[in-house]
Design a protein around this motif. Structure first.
Motif, PDB file in Angstrom:
ATOM      1  N   ASP A 212       0.975  -1.088   0.209  1.00 39.69           N
ATOM      2  CA  ASP A 212       0.061   0.010  -0.093  1.00 39.69           C
ATOM      3  C   ASP A 212       0.749   1.251  -0.151  1.00 39.69           C
ATOM      4  N   PHE A 213       0.466   2.264  -0.918  1.00 40.50           N
ATOM      5  CA  PHE A 213       1.209   3.622  -0.800  1.00 40.50           C
ATOM      6  C   PHE A 213       0.033   4.845  -0.685  1.00 40.50           C
ATOM      7  N   PHE A 214       0.523   5.704  -0.328  1.00 46.67           N
ATOM      8  CA  PHE A 214      -0.405   7.140  -0.188  1.00 46.67           C
ATOM      9  C   PHE A 214       0.256   7.990  -1.287  1.00 46.67           C
ATOM     10  N   PHE A 215      -0.478   8.694  -1.789  1.00 48.20           N
ATOM     11  CA  PHE A 215       0.056   9.967  -2.682  1.00 48.20           C
ATOM     12  C   PHE A 215      -0.778  11.081  -2.284  1.00 48.20           C
ATOM     13  N   GLN A 216      -0.024  12.203  -2.471  1.00 52.03           N
ATOM     14  CA  GLN A 216      -1.061  13.432  -2.445  1.00 52.03           C
ATOM     15  C   GLN A 216      -1.323  13.703  -3.934  1.00 52.03           C
ATOM     16  N   PRO A 217      -2.535  14.069  -4.069  1.00 52.93           N
ATOM     17  CA  PRO A 217      -2.819  14.679  -5.386  1.00 52.93           C
ATOM     18  C   PRO A 217      -2.021  15.834  -6.032  1.00 52.93           C
ATOM     19  N   GLY A 218      -1.492  15.501  -7.135  1.00 59.35           N
ATOM     20  CA  GLY A 218      -0.677  16.581  -7.862  1.00 59.35           C
ATOM     21  C   GLY A 218       0.759  16.678  -7.167  1.00 59.35           C
ATOM     22  N   GLU A 219       1.106  16.016  -6.088  1.00 63.43           N
ATOM     23  CA  GLU A 219       2.338  16.080  -5.605  1.00 63.43           C
ATOM     24  C   GLU A 219       3.599  15.693  -6.762  1.00 63.43           C
ATOM     25  N   LYS A 220       4.664  16.113  -6.340  1.00 65.64           N
ATOM     26  CA  LYS A 220       5.778  16.065  -7.504  1.00 65.64           C
ATOM     27  C   LYS A 220       6.447  14.771  -7.153  1.00 65.64           C
ATOM     28  N   ILE A 221       6.675  14.013  -8.294  1.00 67.03           N
ATOM     29  CA  ILE A 221       7.095  12.538  -8.131  1.00 67.03           C
ATOM     30  C   ILE A 221       8.677  12.681  -8.312  1.00 67.03           C
ATOM     31  N   GLU A 222       9.602  11.921  -7.482  1.00 68.03           N
ATOM     32  CA  GLU A 222      10.817  12.040  -7.564  1.00 68.03           C
ATOM     33  C   GLU A 222      11.666  12.181  -8.828  1.00 68.03           C
ATOM     34  N   ASN A 223      11.434  11.240  -9.781  1.00 67.58           N
ATOM     35  CA  ASN A 223      12.131  11.046 -11.031  1.00 67.58           C
ATOM     36  C   ASN A 223      11.177  11.642 -12.181  1.00 67.58           C
ATOM     37  N   PRO A 224      11.859  12.142 -13.155  1.00 68.36           N
ATOM     38  CA  PRO A 224      10.971  12.398 -14.472  1.00 68.36           C
ATOM     39  C   PRO A 224      10.270  11.332 -14.806  1.00 68.36           C
ATOM     40  N   PRO A 225       9.384  11.300 -15.735  1.00 69.84           N
ATOM     41  CA  PRO A 225       8.442  10.109 -16.186  1.00 69.84           C
ATOM     42  C   PRO A 225       9.097   9.697 -17.589  1.00 69.84           C
ATOM     43  N   THR A 226       9.435   8.330 -17.443  1.00 71.43           N
ATOM     44  CA  THR A 226       9.891   7.687 -18.759  1.00 71.43           C
ATOM     45  C   THR A 226       9.291   6.460 -19.145  1.00 71.43           C
TER      46      THR A 226
END
Length: 244
Positions: A212-226
């Motif tokens: 299980d993981f929790f995210f904040q809507p719109g939070e910045k993800i550590e690495n750029p998407p690939t």
């Protein structure tokens, strides 16, 4: 052809039927039962007259008329707001199971509020995390989505089918992935989601472990998407309109 009332606008194009409801700025306006009944009847009539086959995918003409009657009966005597009416109409229009017939909120020119800060790719009949995404020092790349806020993926697929008609499960998964990316999409899919500051996911990791993981809507993800690596050679989309 455009058909317009002060409650909705409908655009009919060749092979495409799109219904727009007013912007969310008007969502607190209460329309009377008589007004909404008139709109709902007009919508059903337009779908029957304009759609090439409004019956087959939804179980036939009798089933269509039954859903029409249920729609009318669910409009309360005290009337409804634009937002509630919009949500009420969604399953009726989606029951045609036609990706070219949809009910959408009117575009306001403002960007929708963000939802999940990650994207997904369709693998078989599942959604997998796409991109170099790290959360809590864990690489989520390729993890399969099992549930959102405790709601299993199969239930989410069914809910998505009640929001937007589509012809097959892959179209449903594409729409579901898109819906998870906005706050409004999440709210439509998950009416039980009350803590808008966070959203919980259950993922099956590459190791086979469920986490299980929790995210904040719109939070910045550590690495750029690939993009995920693939051995499949895809056609060049830049030279033709094959993508459409």
């Amino acid at each position: 052809m455009n058909i317009t009332s002060f409650r909705f606008s409908l655009l009919l194009l060749t092979g495409l039927i799109v219904l727009w409801v007013p912007s969310l700025a008007q969502e607190n306006n209460i329309f009377t039962q008589a007004e909404l009944l008139q709109d709902a009847k007009q919508l059903a009539s337009i779908l029957e007259k304009s759609h090439p086959d409004p019956y087959s995918n939804g179980g036939g003409k009798v089933a269509f008329q039954r859903r029409r009657q249920e729609l009318l009966q669910n409009i309360p005597a005290e009337g409804m707001t634009t937002e509630r009416f919009y949500r009420l109409l969604l399953p009726f229009v989606a029951s045609l199971h036609d990706g070219h017939t949809a009910i959408l909120p009117l575009q306001t020119g403002t960007q929708p509020r963000p939802g999940l800060p990650i994207t997904f790719k369709i693998i078989d009949e599942s959604l997998a995390v796409a991109g170099a995404v790290h959360k809590d020092n864990v690489d989520l790349r390729g993890a399969l989505l099992l549930a959102v806020e405790g709601v299993p993926i199969r239930e989410l697929v069914q809910r998505q089918n009640n929001l937007r008609g589509i012809e097959n499960v892959y179209g449903t998964l594409a729409l579901l992935s898109r819906g998870l990316g906005t706050e409004r999409g999440l709210q439509n899919l998950l009416p039980e989601w009350t803590d808008l500051a966070k959203i919980g996911l259950t993922l099956r990791m590459a190791t086979g472990e469920n986490r299980d993981f929790f995210f904040q809507p719109g939070e910045k993800i550590e690495n750029p998407p690939t993009q995920l690596n693939t051995k499949v050679r895809m056609p060049d989309m830049s030279r033709s309109d094959v993508a459409w």
